[in-house]
Design an enzyme around this catalytic site. Structure first.
Site, PDB file in Angstrom:
ATOM      1  N   CYS A 373       0.816  -1.215   0.000  1.00 48.97           N
ATOM      2  CA  CYS A 373       0.000   0.000   0.000  1.00 48.97           C
ATOM      3  C   CYS A 373       0.857   1.275   0.000  1.00 48.97           C
ATOM      4  CB  CYS A 373      -0.992  -0.046   1.156  1.00 48.97           C
ATOM      5  SG  CYS A 373      -2.440   0.967   0.820  1.00 48.97           S
ATOM      6  N   HIS A 509      -3.713  -4.960   0.459  1.00 50.99           N
ATOM      7  CA  HIS A 509      -3.177  -5.519   1.706  1.00 50.99           C
ATOM      8  C   HIS A 509      -3.317  -7.039   1.673  1.00 50.99           C
ATOM      9  CE1 HIS A 509      -2.399  -1.901   4.082  1.00 50.99           C
ATOM     10  NE2 HIS A 509      -3.416  -1.377   3.428  1.00 50.99           N
ATOM     11  N   GLU A 511      -1.785  -9.200   3.170  1.00 51.06           N
ATOM     12  CA  GLU A 511      -1.577  -9.849   4.482  1.00 51.06           C
ATOM     13  C   GLU A 511      -2.890 -10.250   5.150  1.00 51.06           C
ATOM     14  OE1 GLU A 511      -1.029  -6.689   3.779  1.00 51.06           O
ATOM     15  OE2 GLU A 511      -1.329  -5.321   5.469  1.00 51.06           O
TER      16      GLU A 511
HETATM   17  N1  GLN Z   1      -1.777   6.579   3.206  1.00 53.71           N
HETATM   18  C1  GLN Z   1      -1.925   5.921   1.958  1.00 53.71           C
HETATM   19  C2  GLN Z   1      -3.309   6.154   1.367  1.00 53.71           C
HETATM   20  O1  GLN Z   1      -4.218   6.498   2.074  1.00 53.71           O
HETATM   21  C3  GLN Z   1      -1.643   4.438   2.084  1.00 53.71           C
HETATM   22  C4  GLN Z   1      -2.608   3.721   2.955  1.00 53.71           C
HETATM   23  C5  GLN Z   1      -2.115   2.384   3.433  1.00 53.71           C
HETATM   24  O2  GLN Z   1      -0.920   2.115   3.385  1.00 53.71           O
HETATM   25  N2  GLN Z   1      -3.005   1.563   3.922  1.00 53.71           N
HETATM   26  O3  GLN Z   1      -3.526   5.977   0.204  1.00 53.71           O
END
Ligand code: GLN
Length: 535
Positions: A373, A509, A511
């Site tokens: 992410c 994500h 995970e």
């Molecule tokens: N802060 C980034 C966004 O909002 C990544 C979010 C994250 O890593 N879950 O896009």
């Protein structure tokens, strides 16, 4: 109390009942007033777990899903905030026809409705109540539990109470007093536990069990030790050997003449994990560079997914948690000794310099890299800054001014085909791109080799995107290959570099989907690449 392992105990009960052939559903009642845990700080509360349907939930849902393989949904998670919101909305609508709205019966009824909803479709609903007995926020939940066990009857409900039995070193003794008082408190609220699960450093002596049985009004065989374990995955089998699922079945008068067969099922599944965890063939060191490294629970699914990747490679994964705010010399000293570098998800600009440094280190020194992410977004920024020399490359999340290679994509069509808009001034809660999103992978990519298919679904939780619309050609010049794109072809999902041993990042994500019995392919491939360095 918290940290005793209620989530693991609930998950283990679920897994053991599944091993006995029953269908189950996992739910959690969280007494805090937040409407959902989405805006709670990982520093304090640990990770926010994301479900398939995009529900942002307590990290215990991660345990439930990893242990039982069942995908939970928004209908399985409730907080006091949400319960009150429902009741107040009903009141505003006029559903209560002018009556006084009270904790009993209105709030407790709503809690009971939550607990029983959908239970007709499964053999067992396992419902965890968060917090500690006696907490003011928890009272309505305990009261709802009392009412429910009267309404449904003891033959249809069971109360398992997880307590702490400390070992007092100077006395050389396990102390049952805290458990006795906790049970007394529950009894004073009209709830009699049926099973005591006593978390302890040592096996409870017969003496201690007899005492607890007598003082707490609980059958002797239902006082069960929940011993500390080296890995959470050892707990289901441990509970089984201690008789937990057998006693639950006995409470419900469920006859079982296949105990030997069930022992063997549990030993072949949970027992088999013991080997992979305790005596793997090799070991590998991975650096995870993040912001919330002081609280291990902040990255719990990630830690588990790395462990699962290790299981798939018969390897012990040692994780070096690195604080991204460390000075560069300290960062390089640690990074020099690892076989893989991982940048987890995260929010805001704090610690981004350290993460960018670690990405550059991985890229230039050809060390396997996995970005999750925010990790993907930073990998894009790093390449733009250090390969193309665009020093102003940044994300709109970090700066008011700059070359926004990561930006709000003002409009995108969600899976449900509704157009959503996210802007600087929008609400923080519930406005992210959340939950399952489909992604199409190009057939000639490393991502395809890893996933083995072109169409995948992963869970998401982010507000910003790679700005491929404006900077597509620039990103290409930086050697960034977007091998996975959202199903509408608009949003980059997976990034890889062709000039590297293993440089993969995902906007999702992964995970959240990994389990010990089904390790996620991205983590399996990452650990495999790290092993191939032969360090
Ligand atoms: N802060 C980034 C966004 O909002 C990544 C979010 C994250 O890593 N879950 O896009």
């Amino acid at each position: 109390m918290s940290s005793l392992g209620k989530g693991i105990a609930a998950s283990s009960i679920g897994a053991l009942l599944q091993a006995r052939g029953f269908s189950i559903r996992m739910k959690k009642l969280d007494p805090y007033i937040n409407v959902d845990p989405g805006t709670m700080s990982p520093f304090k509360h640990g990770e926010v777990f994301v479900m398939e349907d995009g529900c942002e939930a307590d990290l215990d849902f991660g345990h439930y899903e990893r242990f039982t393989g069942i995908a939970c949904s928004a209908d399985d998670s409730v907080t006091t905030g949400k319960i009150y919101e429902t009741v107040i909305n009903k009141e505003r609508r006029g559903d209560y026809l002018g009556s006084d709205i009270q904790v009993i019966p209105h709030i407790t009824t709503e809690i009971k409705n939550f607990i029983t909803a959908g239970s007709e479709n499964v053999d067992f609903t396992i419902c965890e109540i968060g917090g500690t007995v006696g907490d003011i926020e928890g009272l309505p939940y305990i009261e709802a539990l009392r009412q429910l066990s009267i309404e449904l009857g003891k033959a249809k409900t069971i109360c398992v109470h997880l307590t702490f039995v400390p070992f007092v070193k100077t006395a050389g003794e396990l102390k049952t007093k805290p458990t006795q008082y906790s049970v007394k408190l529950l009894q004073s609220m009209g709830v009699q536990p049926d099973i005591l699960l006593c978390r302890s450093e040592f096996e409870l002596t017969d003496d201690a069990k007899n005492k607890l049985s007598m003082f707490c009004n609980i059958k002797r065989d239902n006082v069960i030790t929940a011993l500390d374990a080296d890995s959470v995955y050892l707990i289901p089998e441990q509970h089984h050997i201690a008789g937990l699922d057998r006693q639950i079945c006995s409470h419900f008068s469920i006859q079982c003449d296949r105990e030997a067969e069930i022992d063997s099922i549990i030993s072949k599944t949970w027992g088999a994990l013991k080997h992979s965890i305790a005596s793997p063939k090799s070991s590998v060191k991975i650096a995870a560079v993040g912001k919330y490294t002081k609280l291990k629970d902040a990255y719990i699914s990630l830690t588990q997914a790395l462990i699962h990747g290790g299981i798939a490679n018969d390897t012990k994964v040692e994780i070096d948690w690195i604080d991204s705010e460390w000075p560069q010399e300290q960062l390089s000293a640690v990074l020099a000794g690892v076989s893989g570098i991982l940048i987890p998800g995260g929010f805001s600009s704090r610690g981004t310099d350290g993460k960018l440094f670690a990405i550059q280190y991985a890229r230039e020194k050809n060390i396997p890299f996995l970005g999750i992410c925010l990790g993907l977004q930073l990998a894009v920024i790093e390449s733009c800054r250090n390969i193309l020399g665009i020093k102003t490359a940044t994300s709109r999340e970090f700066d008011d001014d700059g070359t926004f290679v990561i930006d709000f994509m003002e409009k995108w069509i969600s899976e449900s085909s509704t157009t959503e808009t996210r802007t600087q001034d929008g609400n923080k809660g519930g406005t992210m791109r959340l939950g399952n999103q489909r992604c199409h992978i190009s057939a000639d990519s490393l991502a395809y080799k890893i996933y083995g298919k072109t169409d995948i679904t992963e869970r998401h939780r982010h507000r910003f995107e790679v700005n491929i619309e404006e900077y597509g050609e620039t990103l290409e010049r930086a050697g960034l290959v977007f091998s996975g794109m959202s199903s509408d072809g608009k949003l980059p999902e997976i990034l890889e570099r062709k000039d590297h041993i293993f440089f993969v990042a995902t906007q999702a994500h992964p995970e959240f989907k990994s389990t010990p019995f089904s390790p996620h392919p991205l983590f399996t491939a990452f650990i495999k690449a790290a092993l191939s360095l032969g360090r």
